[in-house]
Write a protein that holds these residues in place. Structure first.
Motif, PDB file in Angstrom:
ATOM      1  N   LEU A   1      73.134  53.234   7.854  1.00  0.00           N
ATOM      2  CA  LEU A   1      72.494  54.204   8.752  1.00  0.00           C
ATOM      3  C   LEU A   1      71.029  54.409   8.373  1.00  0.00           C
ATOM      4  O   LEU A   1      70.166  54.581   9.243  1.00  0.00           O
ATOM      5  N   LYS A   2      70.757  54.401   7.067  1.00  0.00           N
ATOM      6  CA  LYS A   2      69.375  54.538   6.593  1.00  0.00           C
ATOM      7  C   LYS A   2      68.516  53.400   7.121  1.00  0.00           C
ATOM      8  O   LYS A   2      67.371  53.606   7.549  1.00  0.00           O
ATOM      9  N   TYR A   3      69.041  52.189   7.114  1.00  0.00           N
ATOM     10  CA  TYR A   3      68.301  51.042   7.642  1.00  0.00           C
ATOM     11  C   TYR A   3      68.112  51.137   9.160  1.00  0.00           C
ATOM     12  O   TYR A   3      67.095  50.676   9.693  1.00  0.00           O
ATOM     13  N   LEU A   4      69.086  51.746   9.862  1.00  0.00           N
ATOM     14  CA  LEU A   4      68.943  51.899  11.310  1.00  0.00           C
ATOM     15  C   LEU A   4      67.813  52.859  11.673  1.00  0.00           C
ATOM     16  O   LEU A   4      67.220  52.765  12.759  1.00  0.00           O
ATOM     17  N   LEU A   5      67.490  53.803  10.761  1.00  0.00           N
ATOM     18  CA  LEU A   5      66.376  54.733  10.999  1.00  0.00           C
ATOM     19  C   LEU A   5      65.039  54.167  10.531  1.00  0.00           C
ATOM     20  O   LEU A   5      63.990  54.681  10.903  1.00  0.00           O
ATOM     21  N   ALA A   6      65.083  53.110   9.715  1.00  0.00           N
ATOM     22  CA  ALA A   6      63.852  52.568   9.126  1.00  0.00           C
ATOM     23  C   ALA A   6      62.814  52.130  10.159  1.00  0.00           C
ATOM     24  O   ALA A   6      61.610  52.313   9.929  1.00  0.00           O
ATOM     25  N   PRO A   7      63.212  51.535  11.307  1.00  0.00           N
ATOM     26  CA  PRO A   7      62.184  51.130  12.285  1.00  0.00           C
ATOM     27  C   PRO A   7      61.298  52.287  12.732  1.00  0.00           C
ATOM     28  O   PRO A   7      60.098  52.106  12.957  1.00  0.00           O
ATOM     29  N   TYR A   8      61.885  53.495  12.867  1.00  0.00           N
ATOM     30  CA  TYR A   8      61.082  54.648  13.295  1.00  0.00           C
ATOM     31  C   TYR A   8      60.044  55.010  12.236  1.00  0.00           C
ATOM     32  O   TYR A   8      58.949  55.486  12.572  1.00  0.00           O
TER      33      TYR A   8
END
Length: 913
Positions: free
Chosen positions: A209-216
């Protein structure tokens, strides 16, 4: 398990002491909380305090329960696993001491719960309230299509939740691995394996989940990999085509690696672990390597072309974040058009040219207007008032009390807490007028304050000093101010402060750690406690989430009362694509003004920009905090914050360029000019001027700063912001022609240094135990032309010396004149211009007060003249008349030169030459 009798006795005593310590801690915590609530209720902001408190308590309970229950379940499962899987002899010990292990479980889990409570409450309360009350910014991020509020409020909340889960799950993993490594249960016990793998799976999901937020987060940074930064702030070419896709890939790889790790333990296949670890590490390295290659070999060789659309986003969003997009720009043609009629048309501008500086003026105020060692002028501020119908810029400072400067014998509890409670009055002086001795010309002065601005309530109980709490309305009369015959006394007349009756007296004796509040017969039930009297601490105690401009200034209201005016900023470091420029934030506004009454301590938060999104969110969070109705006599003294203006002007040096190629190459990058101040070359700071704008009927208060080109000293532009009325906050920039030299401040300073007449006189003043202080050089716009003004101070090297304004230098075009007053300098300047005197001849004109060359005398007559000049020099120097001393010294040097010449001539004649 039974303990010996002596041991049981010690355990009982220890338990009693522990209980007493816990009770004292609880009493202290409750008492401090209750005292804080009573104070907040007294100042009128208890609802703000309760909202923050309940939010913190709610989050603290949630954090405690989350960590406590997780720890209880964790240790229960570990104990159950040990009982089932351990050898008989070890298992029997655990069973026999089941109660002991149960209490240990509860105790350790309680401590872990407290840690979780502090973690969640400490960093989560403002994020939670902001997330629940967020207001849209009305600006959409160009890559993800989300409103800016998502980055400011939603994304931090998601990251906060994920961060808490990672801390908790990571700790659980370490604890399980440590315990289950005993007797190698992680290898042989299926129960231990299942217990451990459940945490591994949860931890892997949260990391994904942390990686899914990384683009932002890419929209908030200029870093493209571990080794390189991009020229672009926000999503760049490499981010779009490499980093963001790899963030999503890493989320999938994390889940896959987690599943492989779980299967490796369940199926006892080490090969799965050998596959999972290289898969995760390899994907991470591959992503950074790809980023490095693309940035180095595709982007860098053709950076502008590749980054062009992303750089445009960077420029656009940075200008919006700092409101640089609202600055009005205009080309200004500087003409040689100064005339006497122009000066008369701009009379108010001329009258408000500042010929005093705050730095030397503070010394003067503290020597001439304190009268007693326990008074102190903390700071000199600039404001404007209408005096006798005239719009006038002034210096203003309050006379605050400094108790530590009381004599040692006066450092008693009664004096510090009951008698010496407040400062008194203010000193106000003209910015443009001085006495014949070079001292400020006061508008308000002395004790009690007298002058053109009436101060009806001069007592200052709240100010910028580091004040302790005091008690008013006691049986002791308060010291008011020193009178000729005896000290004047005062009784506090406001209803402010905490009434020390009943329980309050005991509560605040505990809170202040002052038992004398209880036993002193001087304190009655009518007495009031004034607490938190430093204005910055007072505002911070009410609204700790606001950042305050560290330069409050006093304002005398129409009714003669005094308040402190303060500015509060709303900031964020999460505005996408916006440049931090070395700051901890990349978005800033000033939608809040604050006043603190110097007598009552009443605090008012004025929301002057209700549409600013962060302030709007605060208004929803704390509906009783702000008011939007601003009294006229408060609004008339609004000043645009210098700190905000410095930040915006600093960014504007680069971000005035909207052409991408110009911006990328920094072809028109501006600098702040330097000036000679106090003998050093320093970067020029913004300053206030009074001038008339093209669309205005009268002069107004302007905060301005000049710009020079990169590594050049000529002036390329100047930036200003309006402070008055409906135009408050309007920013503008005048740019100058690049085909013609417009003198910059340092060029003027150099020309002053190179002027023979001025430099000679300054050198003379620097002798004889005195020094010359160069004041601020001001660039004064007058219609379509510019004038430069700089004061010169003379100060003795004695510790108690007073700096005195002795000369005013005015420069225009190639003319430079120096005279004792601004009026004389302008008169002489206009005379030279009117008579068409060439600038080089004008520079040779002697100062009208400069000494005239002595007439030719005999050697004996010259010696008498030298002795007389020395006597004049000695007397003038002792009296502190350094200008006269310099003139006498110059006369001595000229007489000595004549005497040497006659002596040498006579010697040649006697030798027959």
């Amino acid at each position: 398990m039974r303990f010996p009798q002596n041991t049981r006795k010690f355990i009982s005593i220890g338990r009693t002491i522990g209980i007493l310590i816990i009770l004292l801690l609880l009493i202290s915590i409750v008492a401090n909380w209750w005292a804080n609530y009573v104070w907040q209720e007294e100042v009128g902001f208890s609802s703000v305090f309760v909202t923050m408190f309940l939010t913190k308590i709610g989050l603290g309970i949630a954090g405690f329960l989350l960590f406590f229950i997780s720890a209880m379940v964790l240790f229960f499962n570990i104990r159950a696993t040990f009982i089932k899987e351990l050898p008989t002899e070890n298992r029997s010990f655990i069973i026999a001491n089941r109660k002991l292990f149960a209490w240990l479980n509860i105790g350790v889990s309680f401590l872990i719960g407290l840690f979780g409570s502090l973690l969640v409450r400490g960093i989560g309360w403002e994020r939670t309230l902001g997330y629940l009350n967020q207001e849209a910014f009305g600006v959409t991020d160009p890559y993800f299509g989300r409103d800016i509020s998502f980055f400011v409020y939603t994304l931090p909340m998601w990251n906060f939740i994920i961060g808490v889960l990672l801390v908790m799950l990571g700790a659980i993993l370490v604890i399980k691995l440590s315990f289950y490594s005993i007797y190698e249960l992680i290898k042989h016990s299926q129960r231990a394996q299942r217990h451990f793998l459940s945490s591994v799976l949860l931890f892997g999901i949260v990391v994904a989940l942390k990686y899914l937020l990384a683009p932002y987060e890419r929209a908030l940074s200029n870093s493209v990999n571990l080794f390189q930064d991009s020229v672009v702030v926000g999503v760049s070419f490499t981010d779009k085509y490499v980093n963001i896709p790899f963030d999503y890939i890493m989320a999938g790889v994390t889940l896959l690696a987690t599943v492989l790790f779980v299967l490796a333990i369940l199926r006892r296949k080490v090969s799965f672990v050998k596959l999972a670890v290289p898969l995760f590490v390899g994907a991470f390295i591959l992503g950074n390597a790809a980023s490095l290659v693309v940035q180095s070999f595709i982007v860098s060789p053709n950076e502008l072309a590749k980054e062009e659309p992303f750089l445009a986003n960077n420029i656009d969003l940075t200008r919006k974040a700092y409101e640089l997009d609202k600055i009005k720009t205009e080309d200004m043609e500087i003409n040689d058009s100064l005339t006497q009629e122009m000066l008369e048309r701009n009379e108010d501008t001329i009258k408000n040219i500042r010929i005093n500086d705050t730095r030397p003026l503070k010394e003067v105020y503290n020597q001439l207007q304190t009268f007693r060692p326990y008074y102190d002028f903390v700071d000199i501020d600039i404001d404007r008032y209408k005096i006798d119908g005239q719009y006038q810029q002034v210096f203003i400072s309050t006379r605050e009390l400094t108790q530590k400067n009381l004599p040692d014998r006066a450092q008693t509890w009664v004096n510090r807490n009951l008698r010496y409670t407040h400062g008194y009055g203010a000193a106000i002086s003209n910015v443009n007028a001085i006495t014949s001795e070079g001292q400020p010309e006061y508008i308000v002065k002395d004790l009690p304050p007298k002058g053109s601005i009436e101060i009806t309530r001069p007592q200052i109980y709240f100010g910028e000093n580091d004040y302790n709490s005091v008690i008013v309305n006691s049986k002791v009369n308060e010291f008011d101010f020193p009178d000729n015959e005896d000290s004047a006394s005062n009784r506090y007349e406001a209803d402010s402060g905490i009434q020390l009756n009943g329980l309050n007296r005991l509560l605040f004796a505990w809170n202040e750690k002052a038992y004398r509040y209880i036993i002193s017969k001087q304190v009655t039930s009518e007495s009031r406690l004034l607490q938190t009297r430093n204005i910055y601490d007072r505002v911070h105690r009410i609204a700790p989430f606001l950042e305050i401009e560290p330069d409050a200034y006093p304002v005398v209201r129409d009714d003669g009362t005094m308040v402190w005016m303060m500015d509060a900023f709303t900031k964020s470091d999460r505005y996408p694509y916006s440049d931090h420029n070395g700051h901890s934030f990349n978005y800033i506004r000033n939608p809040i003004k604050i006043t603190v009454d110097a007598y009552t301590g009443e605090v008012v938060f004025y929301l002057i920009d209700p549409e600013e999104p962060i302030a709007k969110t605060y208004n929803k969070m704390f509906p009783d905090l702000f008011t939007t109705e601003v009294p006229k006599d408060i609004q008339e003294h609004f000043r645009y914050p210098v700190k905000l203006f410095e930040t915006q002007s600093d960014l504007y040096r680069a971000y005035h360029m909207t052409n991408l190629e110009l911006f990328y190459n920094r072809e028109d990058y501006w600098q702040f000019p330097t000036e000679k101040y106090y003998g050093e070359d320093i970067s020029m700071e913004p300053y206030y001027v009074t001038m008339k704008m093209d669309d205005a009927d009268q002069e107004e208060f302007i905060l301005m700063t000049p710009f020079t080109p990169n590594k050049k000293q000529n002036m390329s532009a100047w930036m200003g912001v309006r402070n008055d009325g409906e135009h408050y906050g309007e920013m503008f920039v005048y740019t100058f022609s690049k085909q013609r030299n417009i003198y910059g401040p340092q060029q003027i300073e150099n020309r002053i240094n190179q002027n023979d007449t001025i430099s000679q006189e300054l050198n003379l003043w620097s002798q004889g135990g005195s020094k010359v202080i160069r004041g601020n050089l001001l660039v004064i716009p007058i219609e379509d032309t510019l004038m430069y003004v700089e004061p010169m101070y003379i100060e003795s090297n004695n510790e108690t010396a007073l700096p005195e304004v002795k000369r005013i230098i005015v420069s225009y075009q190639d003319y430079i004149v120096m005279e004792p007053t601004l009026d004389k300098a302008l008169e002489r300047l206009m005379g030279l211009i009117g008579d068409n005197v060439p600038p080089n001849e004008a520079e040779e004109q002697p100062d009208e007060e400069a000494p005239t060359p002595p007439q030719s005398l005999t050697p004996d007559g010259l010696l008498n003249e030298i002795q007389a000049a020395f006597e004049d020099y000695r007397k003038a120097n002792q009296a502190g008349n350094y200008a006269e001393a310099g003139q006498a010294l110059q006369k001595m040097e000229e007489l000595l030169e004549q005497w040497r010449a006659k002596r040498d001539s006579k010697g040649k004649e006697s030798n027959g030459d």
